[in-house]
Design an enzyme around this catalytic site. Structure first.
Site, short mmCIF file in Angstrom:
data_model
loop_
_atom_site.label_atom_id
_atom_site.label_comp_id
_atom_site.label_asym_id
_atom_site.label_seq_id
_atom_site.Cartn_x
_atom_site.Cartn_y
_atom_site.Cartn_z
N ASN A 58 7.91 8.39 -4.66
CA ASN A 58 8.21 7.03 -5.13
C ASN A 58 7.93 7.00 -6.63
O ASN A 58 6.78 6.95 -7.04
CB ASN A 58 7.31 6.05 -4.36
CG ASN A 58 7.42 4.63 -4.90
OD1 ASN A 58 8.31 4.33 -5.69
ND2 ASN A 58 6.51 3.77 -4.46
N LYS A 90 8.55 4.76 -8.73
CA LYS A 90 8.25 3.40 -9.22
C LYS A 90 9.05 3.13 -10.50
O LYS A 90 10.17 3.62 -10.63
CB LYS A 90 6.74 3.23 -9.41
CG LYS A 90 5.98 3.60 -8.13
CD LYS A 90 4.53 3.20 -8.13
CE LYS A 90 3.89 3.61 -6.80
NZ LYS A 90 2.48 3.25 -6.71
N HIS A 107 6.86 -2.27 -0.02
CA HIS A 107 5.74 -1.60 -0.71
C HIS A 107 4.70 -2.65 -1.11
O HIS A 107 5.06 -3.79 -1.45
CB HIS A 107 6.27 -0.86 -1.94
CG HIS A 107 5.24 0.03 -2.56
ND1 HIS A 107 4.26 -0.46 -3.39
CD2 HIS A 107 5.02 1.35 -2.42
CE1 HIS A 107 3.48 0.55 -3.76
NE2 HIS A 107 3.91 1.65 -3.18
N GLU A 133 3.18 -3.14 -3.73
CA GLU A 133 3.39 -3.74 -5.05
C GLU A 133 4.42 -4.87 -4.96
O GLU A 133 4.31 -5.88 -5.67
CB GLU A 133 3.82 -2.65 -6.05
CG GLU A 133 2.62 -1.77 -6.42
CD GLU A 133 2.95 -0.34 -6.78
OE1 GLU A 133 4.13 -0.03 -7.06
OE2 GLU A 133 2.02 0.48 -6.76
N GLU A 188 -0.03 2.82 3.80
CA GLU A 188 -0.52 2.94 2.43
C GLU A 188 -1.66 1.95 2.21
O GLU A 188 -1.41 0.78 1.85
CB GLU A 188 0.61 2.64 1.44
CG GLU A 188 1.76 3.62 1.51
CD GLU A 188 2.46 3.76 0.17
OE1 GLU A 188 2.57 4.88 -0.31
OE2 GLU A 188 2.85 2.73 -0.41
N GLY A 211 -2.80 4.71 -6.35
CA GLY A 211 -2.98 4.86 -7.79
C GLY A 211 -4.43 4.86 -8.23
O GLY A 211 -4.72 4.76 -9.43
N SER A 243 -2.73 8.11 -3.31
CA SER A 243 -3.43 9.21 -3.99
C SER A 243 -3.28 10.56 -3.28
O SER A 243 -4.20 11.36 -3.24
CB SER A 243 -4.91 8.87 -4.19
OG SER A 243 -5.03 7.73 -5.03
P1 PGA Z 1 -0.01 6.93 -5.50
O1 PGA Z 1 1.06 5.84 -4.99
O2 PGA Z 1 0.39 8.26 -4.88
O3 PGA Z 1 0.15 6.94 -6.99
O4 PGA Z 1 -1.34 6.50 -5.04
C1 PGA Z 1 1.57 5.86 -3.69
C2 PGA Z 1 2.56 4.74 -3.51
O5 PGA Z 1 2.32 3.64 -4.04
O6 PGA Z 1 3.60 4.89 -2.81
#
Ligand code: PGA
Length: 254
Positions: free
Chosen positions: A12, A14, A98, A100, A170, A176, A216
């Protein structure tokens, strides 16, 4: 690694990467991962790079995903992108719900469910994200939150559609932050999700649904996470932005 379900590892990206940067990344991945057959590999660039990335991965083992889509097929929805428009670029997967988008765009479960139905109608496979915040986990509400998100985001999907749907667990506190869920924590929630799917759709459907872990994921923790019986892949953010880390995650998972 001998898994009951084929692993699916998706990047992803983003809101990162220009078209030129996207091509650099995907061409590097093509070189590094050309011989991988054991894992379904998916990249999810921003909308603006889908066209060029789509051309670059023709005749490769890399598949294309989008990060979001509209619940509507066309019309007066400024700024939205419809499933049919994604299909023009041979997009096969779409990330929905997601955290976000749940957080910054206020997307509720019912909207995510309508998008999932629209995705299936266009033969796109949704990757539906669920996950609790740290405060919710610490309050002992993980199952309540994840269960509610899951049931609410799947409303209206048939058994056949469920089998073609991917669920991504997630935990928001792991996204992140560099702080991944431990393999045992991930397995516990994935088993819970599969149990919920069995209640809603029956054992044989639940056994076929792939559940990704996200938050992560990096080369150093991929193997242990993928080793868990109910972890069927990964949704990778930060570590999907570089050829080396994303390809190592995939190679370490095989
Ligand atoms: P990350 O994000 O691997 O940077 O923790 C995962 C995601 O939001 O899909």
């Amino acid at each position: 690694m001998n898994k009951e379900r084929k692993l699916i590892i998706a990047g992803n990206w983003k809101m990162n990467k220009t078209v030129a940067e996207s091509l650099d990344l995907v061409n590097g991945l093509k070189r590094e991962l050309a011989s991988v057959k054991e894992v379904d590999i998916v990249v999810c660039p921003p909308f603006t790079a889908l066209g060029e990335v789509s051309k670059a991965i023709l005749d490769s083992n890399i598949r294309l995903g989008a990060q979001n889509m509209s619940e509507h097929n066309f019309g007066a929805y400024t700024g939205e992108v419809a499933a049919g428009m994604l299909k023009e670029f041979s997009v096969r997967y779409v990330i929905l719900g997601h955290s976000e988008r749940r957080q910054y765009q206020g997307e509720p479960d019912a909207l995510i469910a309508r998008k999932a139905t629209a995705a299936h109608a266009a033969s796109l496979r949704p990757i539906i994200c669920v996950g609790e915040t740290l405060a919710q986990r610490e309050a002992g509400e993980m199952e309540k939150i994840v269960g509610t998100q899951l049931r609410g985001s799947l409303v209206g999907l048939s058994e056949e559609q469920m089998i073609e749907t991917i669920v991504a667990y997630e935990p928001v506190w792991a996204i992140g932050t560099g702080r991944n869920a431990t393999a045992a924590q991930a397995q516990e929630v994935h088993a819970f999700i599969r149990k919920e799917l069995a209640t809603a759709y029956g054992e044989s459907v639940a056994r076929r649904v792939r559940i990704q872990y996200g938050g992560s994921v990096k080369p150093s923790n991929a193997r242990e996470l993928m080793n868990q019986p109910d972890v069927d892949g990964a949704l990778v953010g930060g570590a999907a932005l570089e050829v080396r880390s994303f390809s190592e995650i995939i190679k370490n998972s095989i």
